[in-house]
Design a protein around this motif. Structure first.
Motif, PDB file in Angstrom:
ATOM      1  N   GLU A   1      -8.731 -64.530  -3.264  1.00 41.09           N
ATOM      2  CA  GLU A   1      -9.028 -64.412  -1.835  1.00 41.09           C
ATOM      3  C   GLU A   1     -10.081 -65.432  -1.405  1.00 41.09           C
ATOM      4  N   ALA A   2     -10.990 -65.800  -2.302  1.00 41.69           N
ATOM      5  CA  ALA A   2     -11.965 -66.853  -1.989  1.00 41.69           C
ATOM      6  C   ALA A   2     -11.243 -68.169  -1.732  1.00 41.69           C
ATOM      7  N   VAL A   3     -10.220 -68.462  -2.531  1.00 45.25           N
ATOM      8  CA  VAL A   3      -9.430 -69.684  -2.306  1.00 45.25           C
ATOM      9  C   VAL A   3      -8.671 -69.564  -0.986  1.00 45.25           C
ATOM     10  N   ARG A   4      -8.157 -68.390  -0.674  1.00 49.34           N
ATOM     11  CA  ARG A   4      -7.490 -68.184   0.622  1.00 49.34           C
ATOM     12  C   ARG A   4      -8.466 -68.388   1.772  1.00 49.34           C
ATOM     13  N   ILE A   5      -9.709 -67.921   1.620  1.00 52.27           N
ATOM     14  CA  ILE A   5     -10.729 -68.144   2.653  1.00 52.27           C
ATOM     15  C   ILE A   5     -10.984 -69.645   2.806  1.00 52.27           C
ATOM     16  N   MET A   6     -11.025 -70.356   1.687  1.00 56.77           N
ATOM     17  CA  MET A   6     -11.182 -71.809   1.731  1.00 56.77           C
ATOM     18  C   MET A   6     -10.044 -72.441   2.539  1.00 56.77           C
ATOM     19  N   GLU A   7      -8.824 -71.999   2.280  1.00 57.51           N
ATOM     20  CA  GLU A   7      -7.672 -72.521   3.018  1.00 57.51           C
ATOM     21  C   GLU A   7      -7.729 -72.116   4.487  1.00 57.51           C
ATOM     22  N   ASP A   8      -8.040 -70.842   4.752  1.00 60.20           N
ATOM     23  CA  ASP A   8      -8.074 -70.345   6.137  1.00 60.20           C
ATOM     24  C   ASP A   8      -9.107 -71.073   6.989  1.00 60.20           C
ATOM     25  N   THR A   9     -10.245 -71.425   6.394  1.00 59.61           N
ATOM     26  CA  THR A   9     -11.303 -72.108   7.155  1.00 59.61           C
ATOM     27  C   THR A   9     -11.126 -73.622   7.173  1.00 59.61           C
ATOM     28  N   GLY A  10     -10.148 -74.125   6.418  1.00 59.93           N
ATOM     29  CA  GLY A  10      -9.948 -75.572   6.338  1.00 59.93           C
ATOM     30  C   GLY A  10     -11.079 -76.269   5.617  1.00 59.93           C
ATOM     31  N   ALA A  11     -11.744 -75.557   4.695  1.00 59.79           N
ATOM     32  CA  ALA A  11     -12.919 -76.112   4.013  1.00 59.79           C
ATOM     33  C   ALA A  11     -12.543 -77.282   3.111  1.00 59.79           C
ATOM     34  N   ALA A  12     -13.280 -78.363   3.244  1.00 62.02           N
ATOM     35  CA  ALA A  12     -13.081 -79.526   2.383  1.00 62.02           C
ATOM     36  C   ALA A  12     -13.609 -79.253   0.975  1.00 62.02           C
ATOM     37  N   GLN A  13     -14.726 -78.541   0.884  1.00 65.20           N
ATOM     38  CA  GLN A  13     -15.375 -78.203  -0.394  1.00 65.20           C
ATOM     39  C   GLN A  13     -15.854 -76.764  -0.326  1.00 65.20           C
TER      40      GLN A  13
END
Length: 183
Positions: A120-132
């Motif tokens: 889910e942390a990786v999904r949050i990264m994807e959902d927020t469009g986080a570069a890092q």
């Protein structure tokens, strides 16, 4: 100056601490070259046995400029996975650097609503469009049923399973420092 979610200022007042500003979700405060937004998070709040959810819980989104380059940072706070992260991106734009919890997630039937797991942390990264991203809230204290060294293994599997390059997600060792990878 302290910036806190709604309801938390009363604790500071009772302790005689001044210069405290409360924010509701989506409110922001502007400082010299920095905007700080309170963002939604899915977790409970509690200071005593008798005040569950009497105050707001949230994360912090920072919008600032470094060397004339706009940068953004999101600390989610303790949180369960929710659609809030897609809404954060919609309202505030993609995130340059994300600090997201990856620990204290087992057993899922109990922890799901307040603590995301590494996938889910990786999904949050994807959902927020986080570069890092930086993994936080793991490896220091035994807070739940997974072992202290399980979150990095689960994160590696989640990154591979979702096709996200491992170098985009930093897991600092205890006491490690580095230059922040801002665009």
């Amino acid at each position: 100056e302290f910036v806190v979610p709604l309801g938390v200022k009363a604790w500071f007042d009772a302790a005689g601490i001044g210069r405290v500003r409360e924010l509701d979700w989506w409110q922001r405060i502007d400082f010299d070259g920095l905007s700080l937004h309170l963002t939604p998070a899915q977790h409970w709040s509690k200071r005593t046995l008798f005040d569950a959810n009497a105050t707001l819980w949230g994360g912090f989104f920072l919008d600032f400029t470094v060397d004339r380059q706009k940068s953004t940072f999101l600390y989610t706070g303790d949180t369960g996975y929710s659609p809030d992260f897609r809404e954060i991106r919609r309202r505030l734009g993609p995130v340059d650097l994300l600090a997201v919890p990856i620990g204290a997630y087992e057993p899922r039937e109990f922890m799901r609503r307040q603590h995301n797991n590494p996938d889910e942390a990786v999904r949050i990264m994807e959902d927020t469009g986080a570069a890092q991203a930086i993994g936080v809230h793991w490896g220091s204290f035994a807070l739940s049923q997974e072992s202290l060294d399980q979150p990095p293994r689960d994160l590696a599997a989640a990154l591979a399973g979702r096709g996200v390059a491992a170098e985009r997600f930093w897991l600092p060792r205890q006491g490690e420092t580095c230059d922040l990878p801002l665009r």
